[in-house]
Design an enzyme around this catalytic site. Structure first.
Site, PDB file in Angstrom:
ATOM      1  N   ASP A   1       0.860  -1.180   0.000  1.00  0.00           N
ATOM      2  CA  ASP A   1       0.000   0.000   0.000  1.00  0.00           C
ATOM      3  C   ASP A   1       0.901   1.236   0.000  1.00  0.00           C
ATOM      4  OD1 ASP A   1      -2.268   1.657   0.152  1.00  0.00           O
ATOM      5  OD2 ASP A   1      -3.275   0.333   1.572  1.00  0.00           O
TER       6      ASP A   1
ATOM      7  N   GLU B   1     -10.655   6.400   4.645  1.00  0.00           N
ATOM      8  CA  GLU B   1      -9.659   5.789   5.514  1.00  0.00           C
ATOM      9  C   GLU B   1      -9.772   6.285   6.967  1.00  0.00           C
ATOM     10  OE1 GLU B   1      -5.863   4.807   3.710  1.00  0.00           O
ATOM     11  OE2 GLU B   1      -6.630   5.342   1.748  1.00  0.00           O
TER      12      GLU B   1
END
Length: 628
Positions: free
Chosen positions: A308, A514
């Protein structure tokens, strides 16, 4: 003067002819050669520097054609909101992507780079693209074929901008709605998430018969490489805290969070992205047993594993505290491509040093590069590295918008219909003297789309992209003689004195992505609660909740006549009005448990303490009505 004998002269001519022929014919450039032969031939020609360059993915802002050429960079990405220009056209995107590609093709071996982007509910970074409902809504459709069509439409729109790689789908199994990424998850139930992996053949194309298990597949220039993420257990963290620790035994991990990866691999998914989260205290980006041991060796995944954003940096706390350790731990654990995304020279230098000094074995580098090349060969990047303008009309096409509208209709879940079952409020009559539309989310395209839309965190307002708000959809749907009055947050006296036939109240959550979306309270954004109270106390009302997850609604439920969960429907708000007014019936079923209070969380179907407000699988239905 040297005299040459005839046999020697012949041998030299033969060698010269062989050299010229070799220059003309290069095995790895021949699409007729078997995949394994092409990979082996190319790798035999590569230097360490060229190999390590393939393992790097950098942000568009850090890239240039010269950088691609100088450092042999394997991949570029656009992070959330990273665009060549505000409201950039697909033609601009194609031109920018091709410029970078020219740099890659001008290297000694001409290995094309692969450009990736977060296309997580349609091509959501791009102006004028179709924005589909987020996954939380698609899970409520229970319709894998629809999701496959959405994958195919998304692939066309991503390719329209010259991009061949999408960081989707998110196959997280969100077990706690307090998690800020819960809307990226199809369901709390792994079986629904497994069914929805049908988006992968939509994005990549159907796996040909007789394909080898685990080998990636991408079916040509109208398809994109997909990415199953975030491996593994991202949806199971304690209290739903993003990037946190998933505490569960191995059987629990295998039975809840792993199953959709098996499906994804069997459908030929090209890449897998590792999760920021930890499993029982061990960072997934450093988990050799689960990446190499399980994903690669046990599940036989043959595509590439990608980190990521700054994922290896976050192996340490604080991030980047010991970068050389992060490089060793991340690459050593089996990560093939590292989303650096800015300080790439530091990564290149550290990894080169570690290989040269035997800290990371050459075999690990070769495994990574082989996997990256496998995906690039399979998807035809070597034959068609440059994007063209043949698909630009696919971006935001009417056909795709109709598909998104269908998805909205099927994702809506009817939670209450009338204060008694004998007197349903829905479907609403199109013909009425005067209708009130109220609420912070009724005329707000940005709120309707949620996070990961144009910007990483999403935006408010109506000028972010093109689409239809719920207010506009209502106006489009009612009879011409029906008066629509819009008041975002009316007081009680206003509602009482205006003699409305009924009211539509649209409230919910603001956009987030997020960690910014982590919430311990899960409340409706202000002034949503007072809007519900003021309107529903004075007139019959349907409340439409626009949110990325179940929210606290129990305190207001008795006042509300009808309640609809609309999730984050995207740009095609007309789908909401289609069902409210009875052109189509309600069919959606909860793919998430709707809790009574946050104190109950985490609470998932099958739990011993299961006491929901609305259980998993709940959803009232209505029949379409022909209104005269």
């Amino acid at each position: 003067m040297v005299k040459f004998s005839m046999p020697l002269m012949g041998l030299m001519l033969l060698c010269l002819w062989a050299t010229v022929t070799e220059a003309k014919y290069i095995k790895y450039k021949d699409p007729k050669q078997p995949l394994g032969v092409r990979i082996k031939d190319l790798m035999a020609r590569m230097t360490l520097q060229e190999k390590i360059g393939q393992m790097v993915q950098i942000e568009r802002e850090a890239a240039s054609a010269d950088i691609m050429k100088k450092y042999f960079i394997g991949s570029i990405l656009s992070g959330g909101g990273s665009v060549p220009a505000k409201r950039a056209s697909p033609e601009t995107w194609v031109s920018v992507v091709n410029e970078f590609q020219k740099g890659s093709l001008s290297t000694r071996l001409g290995i094309p780079m692969i450009y990736g982007i977060d296309a997580v509910h349609g091509h959501n970074n791009v102006y004028n693209a179709t924005v589909f409902p987020h996954n939380v809504g698609l899970g409520a459709t229970r319709d894998p074929e629809l999701v496959k069509k959405i994958g195919a439409a998304t692939a066309l729109e991503v390719r329209a901008t010259g991009i061949p790689y999408a960081f989707a789908p998110c196959i997280a199994v969100c077990r706690d709605p307090r998690w800020g990424r819960c809307y990226e998850s199809y369901s709390e139930d792994h079986k629904i998430v497994q069914a929805m992996t049908e988006i992968i053949p939509g994005l990549q194309g159907d796996l040909p018969a007789g394909s080898k298990k685990g080998v990636p597949f991408v079916g040509g220039k109208t398809k994109v490489a997909a990415c199953a993420k975030h491996y593994v257990g991202d949806g199971g963290t304690t209290k739903g805290i993003n990037e946190n620790n998933t505490i569960i035994d191995f059987n629990g991990l295998l039975n809840i969070h792993m199953p959709a990866y098996r499906n994804s691999i069997s459908k030929g998914v090209a890449t897998v992205m590792v999760s920021y989260s930890s499993w029982n205290g061990k960072k997934m980006h450093a988990n050799h047993d689960l990446i190499i041991g399980f994903l690669k060796n046990k599940l036989r995944f043959r595509g590439f594993v990608i980190s990521d954003w700054q994922g290896i940096d976050r192996i340490t706390s604080p991030p980047h505290a010991n970068y050389s350790y992060s490089v060793e731990a991340g690459v050593g654990a089996g990560i093939d491509m590292v989303m650096v995304p800015y300080n790439f020279t530091e990564f290149l230098d550290d990894l080169t040093f570690q290989v040269k000094n035997g800290i990371i074995p050459m075999a690990r580098i070769d495994d990574a590069v082989k996997r990256i090349l496998r995906v690039k060969f399979v998807m035809g990047l070597f034959e068609n590295p440059m994007a063209d303008l043949s698909l630009v009309n696919q971006l935001g096409s009417q056909e795709h918008r109709e598909l998104a509208r269908e998805a909205v209709r099927k994702s809506l879940v009817l939670l209450k219909n009338g204060k008694s079952a004998k007197n349903p409020l829905l479907p609403l009559p199109k013909k009425a003297p005067k209708i009130l539309v109220a609420g912070s989310h009724a005329d707000n395209l940005g709120y309707q789309c949620g996070g990961w839309t144009i910007e990483w965190q999403g935006l408010g307002g109506n000028d972010l992209t093109s689409g239809t708000t719920i207010l506009t959809a209502v106006k489009n749907t009612v009879e011409s003689g029906t008066q629509i009055v819009y008041n975002e947050n009316p007081d009680l006296e206003y509602v009482k004195s205006n003699k409305f036939s009924y009211a539509i109240v649209v409230v919910g959550e603001p956009p987030y992505a997020e960690t910014a979306g982590d919430s311990m309270s899960l409340t409706i954004a202000e002034p949503g609660a007072s809007t519900i109270s003021n309107v529903c106390a004075a007139v019959k009302c349907v409340v439409v909740i626009v949110s990325g997850r179940p929210v606290v609604i129990q305190p207001y439920l008795a006042k509300i006549d009808a309640l609809v969960a609309a999730w984050l429907p995207g740009t095609e708000g007309q789908g909401v009005a289609d069902v409210l007014f009875g052109d189509y019936g309600f069919t959606g079923k909860l793919a998430r448990t709707w809790f009574k209070t946050v104190e109950q969380l985490p609470m998932n179907v099958g739990d011993p303490h299961y006491d929901p407000l609305f259980p998993f699988g709940f959803g009232l239905t209505t029949k379409p009505t022909k209104q005269i």
